[in-house]
Design a protein around this motif. Structure first.
Motif, PDB file in Angstrom:
ATOM      1  N   PRO A 117       0.828  -1.214   0.000  1.00  0.00           N
ATOM      2  CA  PRO A 117       0.000   0.000   0.000  1.00  0.00           C
ATOM      3  C   PRO A 117       0.860   1.261   0.000  1.00  0.00           C
ATOM      4  O   PRO A 117       2.002   1.254   0.463  1.00  0.00           O
ATOM      5  N   TRP A 118       0.308   2.364  -0.503  1.00  0.00           N
ATOM      6  CA  TRP A 118       1.041   3.634  -0.572  1.00  0.00           C
ATOM      7  C   TRP A 118       1.530   4.080   0.798  1.00  0.00           C
ATOM      8  O   TRP A 118       2.585   4.688   0.924  1.00  0.00           O
ATOM      9  N   ILE A 119       0.786   3.778   1.840  1.00  0.00           N
ATOM     10  CA  ILE A 119       1.118   4.265   3.176  1.00  0.00           C
ATOM     11  C   ILE A 119       2.389   3.602   3.734  1.00  0.00           C
ATOM     12  O   ILE A 119       2.960   4.078   4.707  1.00  0.00           O
ATOM     13  N   ALA A 120       2.854   2.531   3.091  1.00  0.00           N
ATOM     14  CA  ALA A 120       4.093   1.868   3.531  1.00  0.00           C
ATOM     15  C   ALA A 120       5.256   2.858   3.528  1.00  0.00           C
ATOM     16  O   ALA A 120       6.095   2.843   4.429  1.00  0.00           O
ATOM     17  N   LYS A 121       5.279   3.736   2.541  1.00  0.00           N
ATOM     18  CA  LYS A 121       6.347   4.742   2.464  1.00  0.00           C
ATOM     19  C   LYS A 121       6.311   5.658   3.687  1.00  0.00           C
ATOM     20  O   LYS A 121       7.345   5.963   4.285  1.00  0.00           O
ATOM     21  N   GLU A 122       5.123   6.085   4.083  1.00  0.00           N
ATOM     22  CA  GLU A 122       4.954   6.940   5.263  1.00  0.00           C
ATOM     23  C   GLU A 122       5.367   6.197   6.536  1.00  0.00           C
ATOM     24  O   GLU A 122       6.001   6.772   7.414  1.00  0.00           O
ATOM     25  N   ILE A 123       4.984   4.932   6.632  1.00  0.00           N
ATOM     26  CA  ILE A 123       5.313   4.124   7.810  1.00  0.00           C
ATOM     27  C   ILE A 123       6.821   4.009   7.970  1.00  0.00           C
ATOM     28  O   ILE A 123       7.346   4.128   9.076  1.00  0.00           O
ATOM     29  N   LYS A 124       7.497   3.818   6.872  1.00  0.00           N
ATOM     30  CA  LYS A 124       8.958   3.665   6.905  1.00  0.00           C
ATOM     31  C   LYS A 124       9.654   4.992   7.229  1.00  0.00           C
ATOM     32  O   LYS A 124      10.573   5.028   8.036  1.00  0.00           O
ATOM     33  N   GLU A 125       9.211   6.083   6.610  1.00  0.00           N
ATOM     34  CA  GLU A 125       9.892   7.369   6.754  1.00  0.00           C
ATOM     35  C   GLU A 125       9.690   8.016   8.117  1.00  0.00           C
ATOM     36  O   GLU A 125      10.593   8.673   8.614  1.00  0.00           O
ATOM     37  N   LYS A 126       8.536   7.865   8.745  1.00  0.00           N
ATOM     38  CA  LYS A 126       8.225   8.641   9.945  1.00  0.00           C
ATOM     39  C   LYS A 126       9.074   8.269  11.155  1.00  0.00           C
ATOM     40  O   LYS A 126       9.416   9.193  11.876  1.00  0.00           O
TER      41      LYS A 126
END
Length: 182
Positions: A117-126
């Motif tokens: 899912p697109w939110i994987a990038k947010e989960i990793k970066e935050k």
């Protein structure tokens, strides 16, 4: 730190079978570990059979379908959540925006997910959790990190709450309107 949750329709492409495999390995060294599965679906009987074959029936709890008024408070009593989606372009999950990850984050749960899912990038970066490849070894390592590293789990929980504050309709609508008018 030993209660993990999955909120999902019980379908093969949701990756719950991978979570059960990882739990089977991890309970050898952590006998208090539990995986709580909220949901139902056509893959449920196969998942229960897998749990029994791997001798983790006592560690994997199938809780059935719950309403949001039930599962949101329940999830907040867990340590972290899983969304190990299969990386399959034939799956609808490959193209959608899964609500369950946002529900996990709203409950303050760090998330372990795959890069689907697109939110994987947010989960990793935050960070708000850990993004893994769809592999048992990767999932085992990620679960172990969230169990043993309380400081990392606390940072992920704090970041999850902060991220979710920005995902409310008033803010989204105002930002979209502002961009339209600019």
């Amino acid at each position: 730190p030993n209660r993990i949750v999955i909120l999902s329709a019980l379908l093969k492409d949701k990756g719950i079978q991978l979570a059960i495999e990882a739990i089977a390995e991890l309970t050898e060294t952590n006998p208090k570990l539990e995986l709580h599965i909220i949901g139902e679906g056509p893959y449920e009987s196969q998942l229960k059979i897998q749990s029994e074959k791997l001798k983790v029936g006592g560690h994997v709890k199938f809780l059935g379908l719950m309403q949001p008024s039930e599962f949101i408070p329940y999830m907040s009593q867990c340590s972290f959540a899983l969304a190990p989606y299969l990386d399959n372009p034939d799956s609808i999950t490959y193209y959608c925006d899964p609500t369950k990850i946002k529900e996990y984050l709203a409950a303050g749960l760090p998330v372990i997910t795959t890069n689907v899912p697109w939110i994987a990038k947010e989960i990793k970066e935050k960070p708000m959790g850990i993004v893994i490849k769809y592999e048992k070894e990767a999932l085992v390592k990620a679960i172990d990190k969230l169990i043993t590293n309380k400081a990392f789990r606390t940072v992920c929980r704090k970041n999850a709450f902060e991220f979710m504050r920005n995902l409310n309709w008033d803010r989204i609508y105002s930002d979209a309107l502002k961009q339209t008018l600019d």
